[in-house]
Every structure is written in C-alpha cells, then in structure tokens.
Design an enzyme around this catalytic site. Structure first.
Site, short mmCIF file in Angstrom:
data_model
loop_
_atom_site.label_atom_id
_atom_site.label_comp_id
_atom_site.label_asym_id
_atom_site.label_seq_id
_atom_site.Cartn_x
_atom_site.Cartn_y
_atom_site.Cartn_z
N GLU A 1 -10.94 6.53 4.08
CA GLU A 1 -9.94 5.92 4.97
C GLU A 1 -10.07 6.46 6.41
OE1 GLU A 1 -6.72 5.90 1.38
OE2 GLU A 1 -6.10 4.96 3.24
N ASP B 1 0.85 -1.18 0.00
CA ASP B 1 0.00 0.00 0.00
C ASP B 1 0.90 1.25 0.00
OD1 ASP B 1 -3.30 0.40 1.45
OD2 ASP B 1 -2.15 1.73 0.15
C1 GLC Z 1 -4.48 4.16 -0.18
C2 GLC Z 1 -5.35 2.96 0.10
C3 GLC Z 1 -5.37 1.94 -1.00
C4 GLC Z 1 -5.12 2.62 -2.33
C5 GLC Z 1 -3.72 3.20 -2.32
C6 GLC Z 1 -3.39 3.96 -3.60
O1 GLC Z 1 -3.87 4.61 1.00
O2 GLC Z 1 -5.13 2.27 1.32
O3 GLC Z 1 -6.64 1.28 -0.96
O4 GLC Z 1 -5.24 1.67 -3.39
O5 GLC Z 1 -3.51 4.06 -1.20
O6 GLC Z 1 -4.19 5.10 -3.70
#
Ligand code: GLC
Length: 598
Positions: free
Chosen positions: A497, A297
């Site tokens: 988030e 991530d």
């Molecule tokens: C974010 C998320 C993830 C996403 C990634 C790229 O923090 O946790 O779901 O795909 O970053 O944007």
C-alpha cells in the site's frame, strides 16, 4: 419480463430470463424466499449486526460476536491468531468466532474474510503465488483460474470462505505502492484475468461446495488512477475516461458472478468513493446490476468527515452494505459505537429501514449461496493439503510463465546445467521475504525465511544444476573468481500500500553497483530483478548480458531455474509499459506485451 425462453432440461424446467436483470442478480436470486423469511424475523439490532465486519485483533472478547449479532469477522494483513500462525491455529481462531455466531437467536453464520491476494498469504506454510503483476505477465486466464482455485482450497482449509481478492485495479502510474496488486495497465487484460480469478475463487458459480470461496473484486473504482499514483489519492478525469479505463473489469467480474466488491479509499474529482452514491448505487448496483454486497475498506468511512455518525450516514446511504471496522472497544470509531450510531440514524429517519433491509438481504443471500446455513464445517483433508507439493507445482508453473526476458545478448540463456563454476550474487538470491514481497505473513511482508516450505533462488539453482557444478554465493559479489557465469539477483525490498509509494522509479544505486562489480569479472552476467513494478534500469541493463523481470514470484523459486537452465522456454510478456526514464512522457523502453523467447 421482456422476453423469456423456456428450456426443458433433464432436471426440470429452467427458465432463463433474458430481461434487463443482470447475470449477477440471476445468480443470487435463487434463495430470495429463504432470505425474505429470515429477514422478516430479524430485529433491527440483528439486521445492523449483519452489516458489521470487525477485525479479529479488535475482538478481545469473542462473545461480542454473539452479543452484537456480528455478520462478519476479518483478519487484516497482520492480525494473526495469538496461538501461532499454523493452519490449525487459524482454523481454531475462525471456528471460535463462528461458534459464537451460531449461538445467536437466529443462528446466522458468520462469513470470515481475509486478504488471500497471492495465495493464502497470512498462513505459515501456505503456497505463495506470484503477485498479480507477475500473473499478468503470463497472459494466461486458465492458469490464473487454476491458481485461485488452489488458493480457494487453502483458504477453505482454514475455515474461511471469503477472500478479499482479486484486486482488479488498472494501475496507470507505477509510482503507486500497489502497482503489483494490479495485473496490468491494460484494461482488457485486467478484465480477462479478473474474471478468471473470480471463477477460480468461487469455483465457477458461488455455491455450497466447501471450497467455493466468495471473491471480492477491489477497489471500486479508480484506485489505480490517482494523480502521481498516490495511494488513497484523487483521480481527476471525466466520466467517459473512468468508464473506459476502470469499469470494464467490474463488468467482467459481475458477469463472472462475483459476490462482493470492496470500495476504494480513493476519490474521483475530489469526492471520496465511500460517499459516492452515483457510482456505488446508480452505476454499480442499478446500471451494472450488481446483486452481491459492497464492503468498505479498512476504517475507510472514517475519512469521509470529522464526525463518525455522519460518516456512517453518508456511506450507508451511498450504498455500502457492510462496514469493515478495525477498532475495538475503547478506541475511537469502534464497532459498538457504529451499531449505536446506525440505530440512532434509523430512528432519526436519516437512514431508511429499506436501505438496511437491502444491505442485509444482499449479505444473507451470499451466506445462503455459500451454504453456510447448512454447514460451516471444514474438511480436514483441505487443511492437510495447504502447501502440498501439488499446490506448489501450480505456483511453480505460474512463476515460469511470469518471467519476462528483456535482454539475452549472444544467447547467454539458457545456461547449461553442467556449467562448471557459477557465482550467485545479491542478498535477494537467498531471501524468501524479498522474493514474496508485501502481503506475506505480515501486511508489509518481511525479510529472510518468512514462511516454511518455500525455495529461494539460490536453493533452487543448487537443486537444478549438476552435482559437479561449483556454486559460490556472495551477497556483495565479493566471490566471483573463475566464474563461467554470474547470476545477480536484485530488486525492491517488501512493501504494501502507501508504504510502497515512490517519487522516482530508479533501480537502487547499490543494485546497479552490484551488477557493475559482477561485470568486472568478464563472465556473462544474468540479472534477475524482483520488483513490484517496472523500474528505470540505467546501467543495470547495459551491464547485464541477460536480464529477467521476475516481479514478486512467491515461494516457488524453482520456477526460475526451470527457465534459466532451459527446461522451459521464456513465455512471459510484460503486462505493463516499461519506463525508459523517470520522464513519464518518454517512449517506453519496453512496450506492453514485450518479452523475448530464448
Ligand atoms: C487494506 C486494503 C484492502 C484490504 C483491507 C483488509 O487497507 O486496502 O485491500 O483488503 O485493508 O486488509
């Protein structure tokens, strides 16, 4: 080979292995010769470059893609082209990076990734679908597959062939800010819909078809099981519970051929997932036979320890194949430093060449599977079809099927299209940003007309009722006079988030007051709730004659009056237990699967 069956089919002999080799490995093995031949030519710099994914906003100099042999670029939730936000702006951005990759010695194409989590939601004018919590309420895998097929076509229309979706989390605690990214709190439903979404994105098996888009099941594992639903928090449970609640959706996605999996920020019993070799390698890759690649991530490995080089060693040895790095030159833990440190770790014998080769093999296999070595061109017809009426019609159908009728006193619904006087109240009735929720144009979403081509509830009602119907709209319910019915639209403001983590689940006092005010008119009150989770409703439910959970429906607001005024029946069933109060031990007010039909 334990046993093999030999089948003659018209196009030759097909040997299906029924050994321990998983479905996934079988799906990706057909290019092994090409992969091995290419790998044999690659320098360590070229190999490590393939393992690096950099955010577009961090790549001030596109030429770094060529200079460092980068294997992937992403655009995070708010990383938009500097030129604008149209599909053409995006196609130019992606093509610019791809052209750099194709000028490297071995001309290994980039794979570009983006969060197409409810449609191609970063792009202005794209079709925005209901978030997963609404798609879960449809209980309709075929519809989920169709929705992601449309999304894949729109993603491909911008030159992108990788979506960081479906999120196959099983959110256990609705206090979590990402509850709406989960289909359900029910593992079986998540498994079914996650597999359908994977097939929708990839177009069945991952292929060189221009609209076959690599799916990314996320976030492995237990992101939705953290204590108190704290985002990126810690899940405390035994392995049997982890396997029972959270592993089945990954088994189903792997069986459906998912080509990538994103690892979770969260921890299990205090161990960060990005450093958990047992779960990433022993369980996911070896036991489940996942043959695609694991991506981290966003800067998630930075959380492993105070030392970035140690973070790299831990995560790569745990089984990560590609690392998502949002930091550009001059910032801490940036992609140039990553490459330098990983080369050093190989030289020091702390990361083995075979681990590097395994990671690069997995990445290259997917790029061959997608046909990227043959062509990275984009069909202009796909670009032109972004936000098309046909695509929006599919999203409108999703909205209709996602609506859950929680109350319908005296069969207030369906309303008549010939109703004489209709009062619409609540700012959310005319705010596309609230209707779409987070991950829309920007990471956190926004307010008002966030994107072109959408239809708010108010506009949709205006298009649905008879020309003789007198409609009034007052955000504060100040205009209710002589109304024959009132439609009150309330709910959560956009978030994504950790910004959406809550310590209580009450519908806001302002929303309850708005509904109470509407009730004083004496006319029937139909309440529509926009939310990324079930909320404690208190007086909002008792003051409403009819109550509809609309979740976060996206741009196609017409799907709501389609059902409110009887052109279609309510079919949605809540995909989550609905809390009676903030007391987690209390019996749900509405159980999983509840939904009235009118
Ligand atoms: C974010 C998320 C993830 C996403 C990634 C790229 O923090 O946790 O779901 O795909 O970053 O944007």
């Amino acid at each position: 080979m334990k046993n093999a069956t030999l089948k003659f089919i018209s196009t030759g002999i097909f040997i299906s292995l029924t050994t321990a080799m998983s479905h996934s490995a079988l799906l990706f093995s057909e290019h092994d010769k090409q992969v091995d031949a290419l790998l044999a030519q690659m320098t360590l710099d070229e190999k490590i470059g393939q393992m690096v994914q950099v955010d577009s906003s961090a790549l001030k100099d596109k030429a770094d893609v060529q200079k460092y042999f980068l294997g992937s670029v992403l655009s995070g939730g708010s990383s938009d082209p500097a030129t604008g936000n149209t599909a053409q702006d995006w196609l130019s951005l992606v093509t610019g990076f791809q052209n750099q990759a194709l000028q490297t010695r071995l001309k290994i194409p980039l794979i570009y990734g983006i969060d197409a989590v409810h449609g191609h939601n970063n792009i202005d004018g794209a079709t925005i679908f209901p978030h997963h919590i609404g798609m879960g309420a449809t209980h309709d895998p075929k519809l989920v597959e169709r929705a992601e097929r449309v999304t894949a076509e729109e993603v491909a229309g911008t030159g992108i062939r990788w979506a960081f979706a479906p999120c196959i989390t099983v959110p256990q605690d609705a206090h979590w800010g990402r509850t709406y990214e989960g289909y359900s709190d029910n593992t079986a439903l998540v498994s079914e819909l996650g597999a359908a979404a994977t097939i929708g994105f990839q177009g069945g098996k991952l292929s060189a078809e221009p609209t076959s888009v690599l799916a990314c099941a996320k976030h492995f594992i237990g992101d939705g099981g953290t204590t108190n639903g704290i985002d990126q928090g810690n899940m405390v449970c035994d392995e049997a519970t982890l396997r029972k609640l959270f592993l089945p959706p990954y088994r189903a996605a792997i069986k459906a051929g998912v080509g990538s999996i994103m690892v979770s920020y969260s921890s299990w019993n205090g161990v960060k997932m990005h450093g958990n070799k047992y779960l990433l390698t022993d369980v996911l890759k070896n036991e489940l036979g996942f043959a695609g690649f694991l991506v981290s991530d966003w800067a998630a490995i930075d959380q492993l320890s105070p030392n970035y080089k140690n973070d790299i060693e831990q995560s790569i040895n745990a089984g990560l194949d590609m690392i998502m790095i949002p930091n550009g030159a001059g910032k801490p833990n940036n992609y140039i430093g990553f490459i330098y440190d990983l080369k050093a770790l190989v030289a020091e014998g702390k990361v083995s060449p075979s681990r590097i080769d395994d990671a690069v093999r997995r990445i290259l296999r997917i790029k061959f599977q997608l046909g990227l070595f043959e062509s990275t061109a984009t069909d202009p017809q796909l670009t032109a079809a972004i936000g098309s009426p046909e695509h929006r019609a599919v999203a409108r159908e999703c909205v209709r099927e996602s609506l859950v009728l929680l109350k319908n006193e005296n069969h207030v619904l369906p309303l008549s299209k010939k109703i004489k006087r209709l009062a619409v109240v609540g700012v959310a009735a005319d705010d596309l940003g609230i209707q779409c929720g987070g991950w829309t144009i920007d990471w956190q979403g926004g307010r008002g007309n966030v994107t072109h081509g959408g239809t708010t509830i108010l506009a949709a009602i205006r298009q649905t009722v008879s020309p003789e119907t007198k409609i009034t709209f007052s955000p504060d319910a100040s205009d209710l006079k002589n109304a024959d019915a009132i439609i009150a639209v309330v709910g959560e403001r956009p978030y994504a988030e950790m910004k959406g983590d809550r310590t209580e689940l009450n519908l806001s006092a302002a929303d309850m007051a708005l509904i109470a005010k509407a009730k004083t008119s004496g006319a029937p009150v139909v309440t529509i709730l926009f939310s990324g989770r079930p909320l404690v409703l208190n007086s909002a439910l008792t003051d409403s004659d009819a109550f509809v959970a609309a979740w976060l429906p996206g741009t196609e607001g017409l799907g709501v009056p389609d059902v409110l005024f009887g052109d279609f029946k309510f079919t949605g069933k809540s995909a989550r237990n609905w809390p009676r109060s903030s007391d987690k031990s209390a019996k749900p007010l509405f159980p999983f699967g509840f939904g009235l039909t009118n």
